[in-house]
Design a protein around this motif. Structure first.
Motif, PDB file in Angstrom:
ATOM      1  N   VAL A  49       7.969   1.707  21.064  1.00 27.85           N
ATOM      2  CA  VAL A  49       8.620   0.509  20.541  1.00 27.85           C
ATOM      3  C   VAL A  49       9.451   0.904  19.330  1.00 27.85           C
ATOM      4  CG1 VAL A  49       8.312  -1.803  19.589  1.00 27.85           C
ATOM      5  CG2 VAL A  49       6.722  -0.960  21.334  1.00 27.85           C
ATOM      6  N   ILE A  50      10.740   0.547  19.345  1.00 27.49           N
ATOM      7  CA  ILE A  50      11.662   0.859  18.253  1.00 27.49           C
ATOM      8  C   ILE A  50      11.953  -0.423  17.478  1.00 27.49           C
ATOM      9  CG2 ILE A  50      13.941   1.729  17.651  1.00 27.49           C
ATOM     10  CD1 ILE A  50      13.926   3.307  20.264  1.00 27.49           C
ATOM     11  N   ILE A  51      11.828  -0.350  16.153  1.00 28.71           N
ATOM     12  CA  ILE A  51      11.998  -1.521  15.288  1.00 28.71           C
ATOM     13  C   ILE A  51      13.103  -1.247  14.279  1.00 28.71           C
ATOM     14  CG2 ILE A  51      10.832  -3.188  13.821  1.00 28.71           C
ATOM     15  CD1 ILE A  51       8.154  -1.954  14.870  1.00 28.71           C
ATOM     16  N   HIS A  52      14.162  -2.016  14.346  1.00 34.06           N
ATOM     17  CA  HIS A  52      15.315  -1.837  13.456  1.00 34.06           C
ATOM     18  C   HIS A  52      14.987  -2.267  12.029  1.00 34.06           C
ATOM     19  CE1 HIS A  52      16.111  -6.162  13.132  1.00 34.06           C
ATOM     20  NE2 HIS A  52      15.799  -6.243  14.424  1.00 34.06           N
ATOM     21  N   GLY A  53      15.881  -1.957  11.116  1.00 29.60           N
ATOM     22  CA  GLY A  53      15.759  -2.422   9.745  1.00 29.60           C
ATOM     23  C   GLY A  53      16.542  -3.700   9.540  1.00 29.60           C
ATOM     24  N   VAL A  54      16.479  -4.268   8.345  1.00 25.25           N
ATOM     25  CA  VAL A  54      17.230  -5.481   8.070  1.00 25.25           C
ATOM     26  C   VAL A  54      18.721  -5.178   8.185  1.00 25.25           C
ATOM     27  CG1 VAL A  54      15.559  -6.749   6.709  1.00 25.25           C
ATOM     28  CG2 VAL A  54      16.906  -4.994   5.624  1.00 25.25           C
ATOM     29  N   GLY A  55      19.428  -6.104   8.802  1.00 29.60           N
ATOM     30  CA  GLY A  55      20.839  -5.878   9.061  1.00 29.60           C
ATOM     31  C   GLY A  55      21.080  -5.191  10.378  1.00 29.60           C
ATOM     32  N   GLY A  56      20.008  -4.666  10.979  1.00 24.16           N
ATOM     33  CA  GLY A  56      20.142  -4.008  12.258  1.00 24.16           C
ATOM     34  C   GLY A  56      19.790  -4.947  13.396  1.00 24.16           C
ATOM     35  N   HIS A  57      19.952  -4.435  14.606  1.00 27.60           N
ATOM     36  CA  HIS A  57      19.604  -5.172  15.810  1.00 27.60           C
ATOM     37  C   HIS A  57      19.148  -4.173  16.857  1.00 27.60           C
ATOM     38  CE1 HIS A  57      22.562  -7.752  13.694  1.00 27.60           C
ATOM     39  NE2 HIS A  57      21.740  -8.720  14.075  1.00 27.60           N
ATOM     40  N   LYS A  58      18.549  -4.665  17.898  1.00 27.77           N
ATOM     41  CA  LYS A  58      18.021  -3.792  18.952  1.00 27.77           C
ATOM     42  C   LYS A  58      19.109  -2.910  19.560  1.00 27.77           C
ATOM     43  CE  LYS A  58      18.229  -7.534  22.422  1.00 27.77           C
ATOM     44  NZ  LYS A  58      18.910  -8.486  21.503  1.00 27.77           N
ATOM     45  N   GLU A  59      20.322  -3.443  19.661  1.00 26.95           N
ATOM     46  CA  GLU A  59      21.402  -2.683  20.295  1.00 26.95           C
ATOM     47  C   GLU A  59      21.814  -1.450  19.501  1.00 26.95           C
ATOM     48  OE1 GLU A  59      21.622  -6.897  21.774  1.00 26.95           O
ATOM     49  OE2 GLU A  59      21.437  -5.955  19.793  1.00 26.95           O
ATOM     50  N   ASP A  60      21.532  -1.444  18.199  1.00 22.32           N
ATOM     51  CA  ASP A  60      21.867  -0.277  17.370  1.00 22.32           C
ATOM     52  C   ASP A  60      21.178   0.981  17.885  1.00 22.32           C
ATOM     53  OD1 ASP A  60      22.744  -2.419  15.903  1.00 22.32           O
ATOM     54  OD2 ASP A  60      21.545  -1.979  14.124  1.00 22.32           O
ATOM     55  N   TRP A  61      20.064   0.799  18.583  1.00 24.43           N
ATOM     56  CA  TRP A  61      19.189   1.910  18.942  1.00 24.43           C
ATOM     57  C   TRP A  61      19.341   2.354  20.391  1.00 24.43           C
ATOM     58  CZ3 TRP A  61      16.287   4.605  15.513  1.00 24.43           C
ATOM     59  CH2 TRP A  61      16.235   4.084  14.222  1.00 24.43           C
ATOM     60  N   GLN A  62      20.404   1.925  21.057  1.00 26.70           N
ATOM     61  CA  GLN A  62      20.545   2.269  22.468  1.00 26.70           C
ATOM     62  C   GLN A  62      20.667   3.774  22.690  1.00 26.70           C
ATOM     63  OE1 GLN A  62      22.408  -0.878  25.221  1.00 26.70           O
ATOM     64  NE2 GLN A  62      23.655  -0.982  23.384  1.00 26.70           N
ATOM     65  N   GLY A  63      21.330   4.475  21.779  1.00 29.16           N
ATOM     66  CA  GLY A  63      21.431   5.928  21.924  1.00 29.16           C
ATOM     67  C   GLY A  63      20.068   6.592  21.866  1.00 29.16           C
ATOM     68  N   VAL A  64      19.265   6.200  20.876  1.00 27.96           N
ATOM     69  CA  VAL A  64      17.914   6.742  20.750  1.00 27.96           C
ATOM     70  C   VAL A  64      17.063   6.316  21.948  1.00 27.96           C
ATOM     71  CG1 VAL A  64      15.810   6.743  19.363  1.00 27.96           C
ATOM     72  CG2 VAL A  64      18.042   6.789  18.223  1.00 27.96           C
ATOM     73  N   ALA A  65      17.171   5.039  22.310  1.00 29.99           N
ATOM     74  CA  ALA A  65      16.345   4.510  23.390  1.00 29.99           C
ATOM     75  C   ALA A  65      16.638   5.196  24.712  1.00 29.99           C
ATOM     76  CB  ALA A  65      16.570   3.000  23.519  1.00 29.99           C
ATOM     77  N   THR A  66      17.912   5.392  25.032  1.00 33.30           N
ATOM     78  CA  THR A  66      18.245   6.022  26.306  1.00 33.30           C
ATOM     79  C   THR A  66      17.813   7.482  26.327  1.00 33.30           C
ATOM     80  OG1 THR A  66      20.502   6.404  25.494  1.00 33.30           O
ATOM     81  CG2 THR A  66      20.134   4.471  26.871  1.00 33.30           C
ATOM     82  N   ALA A  67      17.866   8.156  25.179  1.00 31.79           N
ATOM     83  CA  ALA A  67      17.391   9.544  25.115  1.00 31.79           C
ATOM     84  C   ALA A  67      15.885   9.604  25.355  1.00 31.79           C
ATOM     85  CB  ALA A  67      17.748  10.168  23.771  1.00 31.79           C
ATOM     86  N   LEU A  68      15.139   8.710  24.705  1.00 33.43           N
ATOM     87  CA  LEU A  68      13.688   8.691  24.860  1.00 33.43           C
ATOM     88  C   LEU A  68      13.274   8.217  26.253  1.00 33.43           C
ATOM     89  CD1 LEU A  68      12.543   7.168  21.435  1.00 33.43           C
ATOM     90  CD2 LEU A  68      12.417   9.558  22.150  1.00 33.43           C
ATOM     91  N   ALA A  69      14.115   7.393  26.878  1.00 33.10           N
ATOM     92  CA  ALA A  69      13.773   6.824  28.181  1.00 33.10           C
ATOM     93  C   ALA A  69      13.733   7.864  29.288  1.00 33.10           C
ATOM     94  CB  ALA A  69      14.756   5.716  28.547  1.00 33.10           C
ATOM     95  N   ALA A  70      14.159   9.096  29.004  1.00 37.49           N
ATOM     96  CA  ALA A  70      14.062  10.155  30.000  1.00 37.49           C
ATOM     97  C   ALA A  70      12.616  10.385  30.421  1.00 37.49           C
ATOM     98  CB  ALA A  70      14.670  11.451  29.453  1.00 37.49           C
ATOM     99  N   ASP A  71      11.674  10.163  29.499  1.00 39.11           N
ATOM    100  CA  ASP A  71      10.270  10.326  29.860  1.00 39.11           C
ATOM    101  C   ASP A  71       9.354   9.339  29.136  1.00 39.11           C
ATOM    102  OD1 ASP A  71      10.537  11.505  27.373  1.00 39.11           O
ATOM    103  OD2 ASP A  71      10.315  13.541  28.142  1.00 39.11           O
ATOM    104  N   HIS A  72       9.899   8.204  28.706  1.00 39.22           N
ATOM    105  CA  HIS A  72       9.103   7.150  28.077  1.00 39.22           C
ATOM    106  C   HIS A  72       9.553   5.784  28.582  1.00 39.22           C
ATOM    107  CE1 HIS A  72       8.554  10.415  25.102  1.00 39.22           C
ATOM    108  NE2 HIS A  72       7.431   9.808  24.782  1.00 39.22           N
ATOM    109  N   GLN A  73       8.673   4.817  28.460  1.00 43.76           N
ATOM    110  CA  GLN A  73       9.059   3.419  28.618  1.00 43.76           C
ATOM    111  C   GLN A  73       9.391   2.911  27.220  1.00 43.76           C
ATOM    112  OE1 GLN A  73       5.942   0.795  29.983  1.00 43.76           O
ATOM    113  NE2 GLN A  73       7.355  -0.848  30.543  1.00 43.76           N
TER     114      GLN A  73
END
Length: 281
Positions: A49-73
């Motif tokens: 689970v990725i949690i953004h900071g204030v001023g951020g949003h879930k979409e900010d983390w798509q690069g990190v999320a897609t990289a981790l999604a290679a072997d994680h949910q």
């Protein structure tokens, strides 16, 4: 007194850095009491689970999320009060945010997950780890907010900007890369901040921060293997805090991200992804 609430909300969207959800990511939401928690999901395997900071949003983390999604949910959430999540209620404190993360895991039938949190998101992740030690495997906190000294003295900028000029000062202290120099960014970011409804709840958010347990109270309760990441050139919170915080968590390690400020995932995404991936795997 530092009140890092409503930090440059809409910044990434205004700059076009928030794209629609990647084709391999799905969006969803769950009910958390009378509120709604929005999230993006991708991949299969151990949960993160990725949690953004204030001023951020879930979409900010798509690069990190897609990289981790290679072997994680992977789940990238909007904290309550931000993005697609509810902006109602009088309590948006860290315990309430941590309970929302637990509700997501419960809804998905996930017993344990890794948590990654930036800035106030790191505070939420730490609160979760201290409160629900049987629900977390590994913890990554990045330039974490929520320590006692943060609430002392005069804030370096207005964290609830009232115009584009104040927004630009906020951008300059949090982002070190050329993104901060994008023409018209501050104007668009301020407009998005107001339009999002996030400025309207800035007072509630600030009160919730003051009502939340500080990191120093939480760290001794964290038993999960922990990585403390920090932008080496963070202008908001000094990078020396990485070693200080790691020293307060049993077995934790600290690592600096070069050429990065308070949001390493923006300033140096490749190094940030590499550090998170290496730790979680």
């Amino acid at each position: 007194m530092l009140r890092p609430h409503a930090l440059a909300a809409g910044l990434m969207l205004a700059n076009g850095l928030i794209a629609p959800a990647h084709a391999d990511m799905t969006s969803g939401s769950i009910a958390v009491g009378d509120k709604t928690l929005a999230y993006l999901e991708a991949g299969t395997g151990p949960a993160v689970v990725i949690i953004h900071g204030v001023g951020g949003h879930k979409e900010d983390w798509q690069g990190v999320a897609t990289a981790l999604a290679a072997d994680h949910q992977v789940f990238a959430i909007d904290m309550l009060g931000f993005g697609g999540s509810s902006k109602t209620g009088d309590d948006l404190s860290m315990p309430v945010q941590a309970d929302a993360v637990k509700a997501l895991l419960d809804e998905k039938g996930i017993d344990r997950a890794d948590l990654v949190g930036n800035s106030v998101g790191g505070w939420v992740a730490t609160t979760f780890a201290a409160t629900y030690p049987d629900r977390i495997d590994q913890l990554v906190i990045i330039d974490a907010a929520g320590f006692k000294a943060m609430f002392e003295g005069t804030p370096p900028v207005n964290f609830d900007p009232n115009d584009a000029a104040e927004m630009q000062k906020l951008i300059d202290i949090t982002i070190n890369s050329d993104v901060a120099k994008t023409p018209g960014l501050a104007e668009k970011a301020f407009e998005a901040y107001v339009a999002s409804g996030e400025k309207a709840i800035a007072g509630t958010w600030g009160k919730s921060l003051f009502a939340s347990p500080r990191l120093e109270e939480l760290f001794p309760k964290v038993a999960a293997p922990t990585l403390v990441l920090w932008g080496a050139d963070d202008k908001l919170f000094p990078s020396a805090l990485a070693e200080v915080f790691a020293g307060q968590i049993a077995g934790a390690t600290a690592q600096l991200i070069p050429n990065a400020g308070h949001f390493p995932q923006i300033d140096n995404p490749d190094a940030t992804i590499a550090a998170i991936t290496a730790f979680l795997n």
